[in-house]
Design a protein around this motif. Structure first.
Motif, mmCIF file in Angstrom:
data_model
loop_
_atom_site.group_PDB
_atom_site.id
_atom_site.type_symbol
_atom_site.label_atom_id
_atom_site.label_comp_id
_atom_site.label_asym_id
_atom_site.label_seq_id
_atom_site.Cartn_x
_atom_site.Cartn_y
_atom_site.Cartn_z
ATOM 1 N N LEU A 1 0.817 -1.215 0.000
ATOM 2 C CA LEU A 1 0.000 0.000 0.000
ATOM 3 C C LEU A 1 0.847 1.259 0.000
ATOM 4 C CD1 LEU A 1 -2.867 -1.013 2.459
ATOM 5 C CD2 LEU A 1 -2.784 -1.174 -0.041
ATOM 6 N N THR A 2 2.068 1.181 0.484
ATOM 7 C CA THR A 2 2.947 2.347 0.502
ATOM 8 C C THR A 2 3.372 2.770 -0.899
ATOM 9 O OG1 THR A 2 4.811 0.860 0.879
ATOM 10 C CG2 THR A 2 3.835 1.909 2.818
ATOM 11 N N LYS A 3 3.172 1.900 -1.890
ATOM 12 C CA LYS A 3 3.562 2.221 -3.267
ATOM 13 C C LYS A 3 2.397 2.763 -4.094
ATOM 14 C CE LYS A 3 7.347 -1.116 -3.599
ATOM 15 N NZ LYS A 3 7.936 -2.242 -4.375
ATOM 16 N N LEU A 4 1.219 2.855 -3.474
ATOM 17 C CA LEU A 4 0.018 3.290 -4.195
ATOM 18 C C LEU A 4 -0.381 4.700 -3.792
ATOM 19 C CD1 LEU A 4 -2.129 0.035 -3.836
ATOM 20 C CD2 LEU A 4 -0.686 0.714 -5.772
ATOM 21 N N SER A 5 -1.169 5.326 -4.635
ATOM 22 C CA SER A 5 -1.753 6.607 -4.261
ATOM 23 C C SER A 5 -2.790 6.367 -3.166
ATOM 24 C CB SER A 5 -2.432 7.259 -5.461
ATOM 25 O OG SER A 5 -3.589 6.516 -5.833
ATOM 26 N N GLU B 1 -5.907 7.080 -3.190
ATOM 27 C CA GLU B 1 -7.136 6.541 -3.762
ATOM 28 C C GLU B 1 -6.980 5.059 -4.115
ATOM 29 O OE1 GLU B 1 -5.626 9.327 -4.701
ATOM 30 O OE2 GLU B 1 -7.030 10.759 -3.797
ATOM 31 N N GLN B 2 -5.844 4.698 -4.682
ATOM 32 C CA GLN B 2 -5.606 3.300 -5.030
ATOM 33 C C GLN B 2 -5.543 2.424 -3.779
ATOM 34 O OE1 GLN B 2 -1.947 4.031 -7.178
ATOM 35 N NE2 GLN B 2 -2.926 3.614 -9.168
ATOM 36 N N VAL C 1 -0.882 5.143 5.695
ATOM 37 C CA VAL C 1 -1.538 3.872 5.378
ATOM 38 C C VAL C 1 -2.343 3.373 6.580
ATOM 39 C CG1 VAL C 1 -1.110 1.417 4.920
ATOM 40 C CG2 VAL C 1 0.045 3.168 3.547
ATOM 41 N N GLU C 2 -1.782 3.470 7.772
ATOM 42 C CA GLU C 2 -2.524 3.090 8.983
ATOM 43 C C GLU C 2 -3.847 3.848 9.061
ATOM 44 O OE1 GLU C 2 -0.580 3.277 12.747
ATOM 45 O OE2 GLU C 2 1.307 2.504 11.949
ATOM 46 N N GLU C 3 -3.805 5.140 8.760
ATOM 47 C CA GLU C 3 -5.020 5.952 8.841
ATOM 48 C C GLU C 3 -6.054 5.479 7.825
ATOM 49 O OE1 GLU C 3 -7.655 8.420 10.356
ATOM 50 O OE2 GLU C 3 -5.649 8.078 11.188
#
Length: 276
Positions: free
Chosen positions: A173-177, A179-180, A214-216
């Motif tokens: 998830l750290t590599k996505l926007s 929204e993604q 990402v946690e949020e």
């Protein structure tokens, strides 16, 4: 003053850990009753909970693949030594509200949802009266022969296994926007709810990658807690959206590695070498 080499220092630390474990094994334990917040009396002593992290149970020559006979050896050890598997709900009720747990609780988790979780791990765990929590990559369930089908997932659910999200595609998830990443979190949750009849409450970060944004997002998507691959035990000092686990890998001496990783975690935490 006598100077020690780095290797000698490591050996001394390992020796101390071994002696501590040996001494601890002779001390009787009591039921775990503790809490996480202001509902917990300040005088209550808290115990952390081991959360094992597996991926595959098969004969592949891969670090994430534990052969069936070695996996059974590990489950037999847990059974012989009085461990009881718990669910994430039980873990969070303990951490947040002081709900009682069995004397030696353990949460067993699998990431990805491989077919061998059903064909190999499931029968072994049933044999010992254990359950697990499996985090699914929803785009692969029923669409890739290496992964379980939804019928198999439902069969395990009926036997007390819990299923959470590991996203739709297993992309970190750290590599996505933003929204993604939210799409991955929400759509995987919707698919599991549609297939199993209830919203999944728990999430595991693909590849263990996470950060505060990402946690949020995980919170906003409606998950109650999330698991990392950071080594350690889950306790009242843990971030509920970055819960520690004990990854189990294949090695030349897999059982010894399993034994050390399981039993060293509380010692290392007590000495302040991990998390605390």
């Amino acid at each position: 003053m006598v100077r020690l080499s780095r290797r000698q220092g490591y050996l001394i630390v390992l020796g101390l850990i071994f002696l501590f474990l040996l001494a601890s094994s002779t001390v009787s334990t009591t039921a775990v009753i503790a809490g996480h917040n202001s509902n917990r009396p300040a005088s209550v002593s808290l115990a952390d909970v081991p959360v094992l992290n597996y991926h595959k149970v098969d004969a592949l020559h891969h670090a994430l693949s534990i052969p069936s006979e070695e996996f059974e050896e590990q489950m037999a050890y847990l059974s012989r030594n009085g461990f009881t598997t718990i669910t994430p709900d039980a873990l969070m009720a303990y951490l947040n509200h002081g709900k009682a747990l069995p004397e030696k609780p353990i949460l067993i988790t699998f990431d990805d949802g491989y077919l061998d979780n059903f064909t190999n791990a499931y029968p072994i765990m049933k044999k010992y009266g254990f359950t697990a929590t499996i985090f699914l990559v929803t785009s692969l369930v029923g669409h890739d022969e290496r992964f379980m089908t939804w019928d198999q997932v439902r069969m395990m659910q009926q036997d007390g296994f819990v299923f959470g999200s590991h996203t739709v595609s297993h992309t970190p998830l750290t590599k996505l926007s933003r929204e993604q990443a939210m799409d991955e979190l929400v759509n995987s949750r919707k698919e599991i709810e549609q297939q199993l009849g209830s919203k999944p409450k728990y999430f595991a970060y693909p590849t263990g990658a996470y950060n505060l944004p990402v946690e949020e997002l995980v919170k906003q998507a409606g998950y109650r807690a999330a698991f990392t691959i950071r080594y350690g035990q889950a306790g009242t000092e843990s971030n509920p959206y970055a819960l520690e686990r004990i990854p189990i890998f294949k090695g030349q001496q897999t059982f010894r590695s399993f034994f050390v990783r399981l039993n060293a975690a509380p010692v290392l935490e007590r000495f302040g070498l991990i998390r605390n």
